[in-house]
Design a protein around this motif. Sequence first.
Motif, short mmCIF file in Angstrom:
data_model
loop_
_atom_site.label_atom_id
_atom_site.label_comp_id
_atom_site.label_asym_id
_atom_site.label_seq_id
_atom_site.Cartn_x
_atom_site.Cartn_y
_atom_site.Cartn_z
N SER A 72 -4.07 3.47 -6.19
CA SER A 72 -4.42 4.34 -5.40
C SER A 72 -3.74 4.50 -4.15
CB SER A 72 -5.99 4.37 -4.93
OG SER A 72 -6.54 5.11 -4.03
N PRO A 73 -2.27 4.61 -4.28
CA PRO A 73 -1.25 4.44 -3.15
C PRO A 73 -1.70 4.80 -1.71
CG PRO A 73 -0.42 5.93 -4.74
CD PRO A 73 -1.85 5.37 -5.21
N ALA A 74 -1.50 4.26 -0.82
CA ALA A 74 -1.58 4.66 0.45
C ALA A 74 -0.44 4.41 1.14
CB ALA A 74 -2.76 3.78 1.49
N SER A 75 -0.26 5.01 2.54
CA SER A 75 1.36 4.85 3.06
C SER A 75 0.94 4.42 4.41
CB SER A 75 1.63 6.41 3.21
OG SER A 75 2.74 6.36 3.88
N ALA A 76 1.83 3.14 4.66
CA ALA A 76 1.73 2.39 5.70
C ALA A 76 2.91 1.64 6.02
CB ALA A 76 0.60 1.43 5.82
N PRO A 77 3.74 1.84 7.01
CA PRO A 77 5.09 1.09 7.13
C PRO A 77 4.67 -0.30 7.42
CG PRO A 77 4.40 2.33 9.18
CD PRO A 77 3.42 2.77 8.09
N SER B 188 -6.20 -8.73 5.95
CA SER B 188 -5.02 -7.95 5.28
C SER B 188 -5.27 -7.89 3.88
CB SER B 188 -3.77 -8.69 5.27
OG SER B 188 -2.48 -8.26 4.27
N LEU B 189 -5.96 -8.72 3.42
CA LEU B 189 -6.27 -8.77 1.46
C LEU B 189 -7.35 -7.66 1.66
CD1 LEU B 189 -6.39 -9.47 -1.09
CD2 LEU B 189 -8.06 -11.46 -0.59
N LEU B 190 -8.49 -7.54 2.53
CA LEU B 190 -9.59 -6.64 2.54
C LEU B 190 -9.03 -5.25 2.46
CD1 LEU B 190 -12.55 -5.83 2.69
CD2 LEU B 190 -12.32 -6.01 5.13
N GLU B 191 -8.08 -5.04 3.36
CA GLU B 191 -7.37 -3.72 3.44
C GLU B 191 -6.72 -3.33 1.91
OE1 GLU B 191 -5.02 -4.19 6.83
OE2 GLU B 191 -6.40 -3.50 8.33
N THR B 192 -5.96 -4.23 1.53
CA THR B 192 -5.40 -4.03 0.30
C THR B 192 -6.21 -3.59 -0.84
OG1 THR B 192 -3.49 -5.55 0.99
CG2 THR B 192 -3.79 -5.23 -1.37
N ALA C 259 0.37 -7.11 -4.46
CA ALA C 259 0.21 -7.64 -3.01
C ALA C 259 -1.17 -8.41 -3.00
CB ALA C 259 -0.06 -6.45 -2.01
N ALA C 260 -2.32 -7.94 -3.58
CA ALA C 260 -3.39 -8.74 -3.38
C ALA C 260 -3.19 -9.97 -4.26
CB ALA C 260 -4.67 -7.91 -4.35
N GLU C 261 -2.64 -10.06 -5.47
CA GLU C 261 -2.43 -11.24 -6.32
C GLU C 261 -1.66 -12.16 -5.41
OE1 GLU C 261 -0.19 -12.74 -10.31
OE2 GLU C 261 -0.53 -10.51 -9.90
N LEU C 262 -0.73 -11.99 -4.56
CA LEU C 262 -0.15 -12.87 -3.62
C LEU C 262 -0.82 -13.44 -2.51
CD1 LEU C 262 3.55 -11.38 -4.08
CD2 LEU C 262 2.63 -13.49 -4.94
N HIS C 263 -1.82 -12.40 -2.00
CA HIS C 263 -2.78 -12.54 -0.87
C HIS C 263 -3.63 -13.96 -1.23
CE1 HIS C 263 -1.22 -9.19 1.35
NE2 HIS C 263 -1.94 -9.84 2.31
N TRP C 264 -4.19 -13.73 -2.57
CA TRP C 264 -5.29 -14.71 -2.99
C TRP C 264 -5.38 -16.17 -2.67
CZ3 TRP C 264 -10.33 -13.39 -3.09
CH2 TRP C 264 -10.76 -12.26 -3.71
N PRO C 265 -4.11 -16.83 -3.01
CA PRO C 265 -3.96 -18.22 -2.72
C PRO C 265 -3.85 -18.62 -1.43
CG PRO C 265 -2.16 -17.31 -4.12
CD PRO C 265 -2.93 -16.17 -3.58
N ARG C 266 -3.37 -17.60 -0.38
CA ARG C 266 -3.97 -18.07 1.09
C ARG C 266 -5.33 -17.99 1.45
NH1 ARG C 266 -2.19 -20.82 5.54
NH2 ARG C 266 -2.91 -19.87 7.08
N VAL C 267 -5.97 -16.97 1.16
CA VAL C 267 -7.20 -16.72 1.38
C VAL C 267 -8.07 -17.91 0.90
CG1 VAL C 267 -9.25 -15.64 1.13
CG2 VAL C 267 -7.19 -14.30 1.73
N HIS C 268 -7.92 -18.54 -0.39
CA HIS C 268 -8.56 -19.55 -0.92
C HIS C 268 -8.55 -20.86 -0.22
CE1 HIS C 268 -10.26 -17.42 -4.38
NE2 HIS C 268 -9.12 -17.13 -4.85
N ARG D 258 1.08 -1.29 -0.03
CA ARG D 258 0.03 -0.12 -0.08
C ARG D 258 0.87 1.15 0.09
NH1 ARG D 258 -3.02 -3.40 3.23
NH2 ARG D 258 -2.48 -2.91 5.21
N THR D 259 2.02 1.26 0.61
CA THR D 259 2.90 2.36 0.47
C THR D 259 3.47 2.39 -0.91
OG1 THR D 259 3.68 2.08 2.91
CG2 THR D 259 5.06 3.31 1.49
N LEU D 260 3.89 1.58 -1.26
CA LEU D 260 4.34 1.61 -2.72
C LEU D 260 3.42 1.65 -4.06
CD1 LEU D 260 7.12 -1.04 -2.17
CD2 LEU D 260 7.41 1.40 -2.01
#
Length: 504
Positions: free
Chosen positions: A497-502, A455-459, A435-444, A427-429
């Motif tokens: 729509s970049p957001a900033s979060a460390p 985490s996926l929802l926030e992304t 990032a979402a693409e790499l989240h989906w396999p875990r959520v599935h 989200r920072t970058l």
Amino acid sequence: MALWRWLGETARELRADGQAELAESLVRLAQMAAEGQADAAAEAQPAAERAARGESAPSWAAPLVGHWPLAARVGDRAEGQAALPAALTRLRASHVGGADGSAAGCTPAACSAEPVLACYANIDGPGHVVDRATLVAESLGHTRPGEPAWEALVLAQADMLIDDERPDEAVRELDARAAAARTGGSGVSLDYAFGYVRALRHLDRYDEALSALDRVEAGMAAAWPGGAPRAAARRRLDMERARLLAWLARSGRCAPQEARAALPEQREADAHPRLRPAWAEAAEHLVAAGGLDNDWRLGTALTAWSRYFERVGSDRLCLRVGLVAARLAVARGARWTADSALRRSERAVKRVRRAADEAADLDEIHTEAARRGPRELPVAASEVLPLLRGQSPEEVDPEHQADLVLAALQENPGDPALLNALGQVGRTLGLTDAAAELHWPRVHSAPGDQKAALSLLETLLADKDTAGLRALVRHLTGAALGSAPQPSGGAPDPAASPASAPVG
């Protein structure tokens, strides 16, 4: 006659005729278009159309009212495929010949072909030269030398010739058309000079192009009224000068400091997408000349811009900015940013024609990225997050963080804490889609993993990915009911729509 002079004179005539509301609406909509305020123009359009349909209103008023919201989208906002259906609809409706050979839906101020030509240029200027040449030739027959619409079409023709790698012919065409206008007693406006500047730049005649910009600047106060018109002209002039000076700095003919001082603030390009390709080009030259830092903040801007152009269907512009983003990311060792830029550029290059040079650039960047290899972990994968959390603010480089997290995920695929960290740094970058693409396999595979789902929802929310959000809700609802849908890989949306979060 310049557009703004035509609008000023016409507005005075309308006020004298008791149509003050229509006069104010036309000027206000044109100013909104110059500033790229497409949404505001669309909101103001219905009231303006009511005034334009009054019994005493001129027949061209309603078409001109409808022109400005679309002009904002394809001009300052630089939209492509997203605006093309609306532009084509207006063109088909308006180019119905009248008894005098004019186009029923066009006005002296603007031809309905202009937004279509701008769309074609944004989508794929070199690949649409035939369509553009045909449309310009047909549309010029509906205008007369000296009218703002005529001048806009002549400039569109010059742009087409340049995109067809005929800048010398563009100069000759501009000369011939200007001479014809002067013979007819009208001449051309100072806007015309920008056509020469682009052609001269493509002819490597930089000193002449800079001189042309100096003449524009000298005549600016007389050519454009204060406010939005002059501000828009100033933005264009400053950006063209910065691009010329940046190349001269790269080639050793100008001090890098002078070129850097000429570059508009990044926020100008953030606010006005039309400036972004030129800003990116100038930035790359300045980095090469040592006049600009090649850091993650520059990478984040280029990521956001190329993703924007992908979302609005401006494929050629996406490709141009994406290639710059990829080259600079590889140069600074930002693996994830570079890989994302390369993938985006590959998608764009498949959607455009006449892209042999760009395809060769992609191959070259891939070769350099492969030579540098993957990021090596300085600690065990399990220690990556504690290492990153222990960094001081001065040490934090989100791109380096992302590469370490990705390397750790290679050893621990699907690790929820690592995925959450990747979502934050993504989200920072502005790499929320990656990032979402790499989240989906875990959520599935583990729908009960609430941390991964959150985490996926926030992304997805940061990415404004409505389709992805619907897919996530369907999956989680199905899992809760015991009938989880088959994995679909998510629904990535090419938007930024970049957001900033460390990383935390």
